[in-house]
Design an enzyme around this catalytic site. Structure first.
Site, mmCIF file in Angstrom:
data_model
loop_
_atom_site.group_PDB
_atom_site.id
_atom_site.type_symbol
_atom_site.label_atom_id
_atom_site.label_comp_id
_atom_site.label_asym_id
_atom_site.label_seq_id
_atom_site.Cartn_x
_atom_site.Cartn_y
_atom_site.Cartn_z
ATOM 1 N N ASP A 323 0.834 -1.193 0.000
ATOM 2 C CA ASP A 323 0.000 0.000 0.000
ATOM 3 C C ASP A 323 0.877 1.255 0.000
ATOM 4 O OD1 ASP A 323 -2.779 1.088 0.387
ATOM 5 O OD2 ASP A 323 -1.846 1.904 2.191
ATOM 6 N N GLU A 359 1.553 -0.472 -5.115
ATOM 7 C CA GLU A 359 0.604 0.597 -5.418
ATOM 8 C C GLU A 359 1.479 1.842 -5.597
ATOM 9 O OE1 GLU A 359 -3.492 2.453 -3.610
ATOM 10 O OE2 GLU A 359 -1.798 2.250 -2.248
#
Length: 406
Positions: A323, A359
Site C-alpha cells: 500500500d 501501489e
C-alpha cells in the site's frame, strides 16, 4: 542484530525491543486473561539500541506489553510516557482487537494507565516453516481483491461462526467459486490488526477495510480467530486448488495518526526513529493519515523484512501488495527506485521470488511513480484500470483510451 520480540524457549522467554532514545524500558506481564498487570520488569541496555531481558519460568501464551520512559516533548517528536502501555512491534499474536479510545491520546500526566484499553501481545512458539515452494501466481493472471470480512459475511453456505474470517475463504463453496471465475490469486485486503480512525466512532462507523495498522505481524483476531494457523491452513487449501494468496500490507503509516492521535506502539517507543519528521519536529504526512513510517531507517527496514519473511516462512503466502509503495522507496523524503528497502526486498533469498506488487503512488512530493518500480515489482495501473472499466461498462468515447491503455 539480536532477535527482537518475545522468543520462547524451554527455560523461559527472552524479551527484546529497540529504541535509540528511551532512557528506560520495561516489559509488563499480565494474567492469563490479559487484564491485570502482575509484574513489571526493566529491560537492560544491550548496545545498538536493543534492550532485552530473559525471564525464566514464563511459557508460550504469556500476555505482555511494553513501557518506555524518556523525554516528553511532542512538538519535538518525543512521546515517552510510562503510563502508556505499548504493543510490541514484533508481536505475532494479540489477545483482542484494537479499539479506539480518546484516553489513548492523553498527554503525559493527563491520563491514567492505558493497559486496560489495549490488546496484550501473546508470546508464541511459531510453527515449523512451510516447505519452500515457488509462488503459484504468474504475471498476467487474474487477481481477485478480497475484503475478507465482507466477502463471506452473508454467504448462506458458510457456517455462521466462520463467516467473515480467513478460514471462510477455504470453504469449498468459496474455492469452487474462485476456480469457476479463473482466479489465479486472491489478494487479501489487510488482515493484520488495525484500529479505527478517531473520527469514526462518534459517527457510529468502523474501518471495514483495515488500512490503519498498528502492529505489522499480528493478525486481527476478528478476521483470524485461529491466529497464524488459520491463515496457514487457508493458504494451503488455496494452493491445493491452484490459487495463490497475496497479502495486502500497509508499511507506510500506523494508526497512531497525527499529533492528536493515540500512543499505541512505535510512537511511544521511539517516534523520531520510526516515523519521518520535519526539522521542526512535526510529523511528515506523505500518506494523508497523519504520519509516515520512516522506511529509510535501518531498524524500520529490518522490521519490514522480518514481517515479510514471517508470512512467507510461517504462512506460505505467495506474495505481497504494498500500500502506498513509494513510501518504501523514499530516502530523506525523495523517492528512489533503488532505495535500500526496495533493493533488500528484491535481493532477499526468502522474498526475491515472491509476487511483489506496488501501489505506485502516495500524496508526497513526486508521489505518482507509476512505471518507476524496477522488476521484479509489478504495479497497479490506475489509468489502465479506470479506462478499461469505463469501456467495459459502455461509456461513450472510450475506444481511443482503450487502445492507449492496451
Amino acid at each position: 542484530m539480536t532477535s527482537l520480540g518475545a522468543t520462547v524457549t524451554r527455560e523461559g522467554i527472552r524479551f527484546a525491543v529497540w529504541s535509540s532514545a528511551a532512557s528506560r524500558l520495561w516489559v509488563s506481564i499480565f494474567d492469563e486473561q490479559g487484564n491485570s498487570e502482575i509484574d513489571r520488569l526493566e529491560l537492560q541496555p544491550e548496545g545498538e539500541g536493543v534492550h532485552g531481558l530473559f525471564v525464566a519460568g514464563l511459557a508460550a501464551g504469556t500476555r505482555y506489553g511494553l513501557r518506555a520512559d524518556g523525554d516528553y516533548a511532542p512538538e519535538k517528536g518525543l512521546w515517552f510516557d510510562p503510563d502508556k502501555l505499548l504493543v510490541d512491534p514484533y508481536a505475532v499474536e494479540i489477545d483482542r482487537p484494537y479499539v479506539y479510545d480518546i484516553r489513548l491520546s492523553a498527554r503525559r500526566g493527563e491520563g491514567t494507565d492505558t493497559a486496560p484499553l489495549l490488546p496484550k501481545a501473546i508470546a508464541a512458539t511459531l510453527p515449523q516453516p512451510v516447505p519452500a515452494l515457488p509462488p503459484l501466481f504468474q504475471p498476467g493472471g487474474l487477481i481477485y481483491e478480497v475484503p475478507v470480512r465482507a466477502f463471506t459475511m452473508l454467504h448462506p453456505d458458510i457456517p455462521k461462526p466462520q463467516r467473515g474470517t480467513i478460514a471462510a475463504l477455504a470453504h469449498p463453496a468459496i474455492v469452487e467459486h474462485l476456480k469457476k471465475l479463473g482466479v489465479g490469486a486472491v489478494e487479501l485486503m489487510p488482515v493484520t490488526a488495525s484500529i479505527d480512525e478517531r473520527h469514526l466512532p462518534p459517527l457510529g462507523l468502523r474501518n471495514a477495510w483495515g488500512y490503519n495498522p498498528v502492529t505489522f505481524m499480528a493478525l486481527d483476531p476478528r478476521l483470524a480467530p485461529g491466529g497464524l494457523a488459520e491463515l496457514r491452513q487457508t493458504v494451503a487449501t488455496m494452493r491445493e486448488a491452484g490459487i495463490g494468496v497475496i497479502l495486502d500490507l500497509v508499511f507506510n503509516h500506523t494508526g497512531e495518526s497525527d499529533r492528536l492521535g493515540p500512543t499505541l506502539s512505535l510512537r511511544g517507543l521511539d517516534s523520531r526513529a520510526y516515523f519521518r519528521h520535519w526539522p521542526d519536529g512535526s510529523l511528515a504526512n506523505d500518506t494523508g493519515t497523519g504520519n509516515t513510517v520512516a522506511c529509510d531507517h535501518p531498524i524500520v527496514q529490518e522490521m519490514v523484512l522480518d514481517t515479510l519473511r514471517h508470512f512467507v516462512r510461517h504462512a506460505g503466502v505467495d506474495g505481497f501488495r504494498f500500500d502506498l509503495a513509494p513510501i518504501l522507496g523514499r530516502v530523506d523524503g525523495v523517492f528512489d527506485a533503488a532505495a535500500p528497502l526496495l533493493m533488500a526486498i528484491r535481493n532477499d533469498p526468502v522474498l526475491s521470488d515472491r509476487v511483489l506488487i506496488a501501489e505506485p503512488w502516495d500524496i508526497g512530493p513526486d508521489g505518482y511513480q507509476l512505471g518507476n518500480f524496477a522488476p521484479p515489482f509489478l504495479e497497479w495501473n490506475d489509468k489502465y484500470r479506470d479506462d478499461i472499466r469505463r469501456f467495459w461498462r459502455g461509456d461513450s468515447g472510450m475506444v481511443g483510451a482503450l487502445a492507449t491503455r492496451l
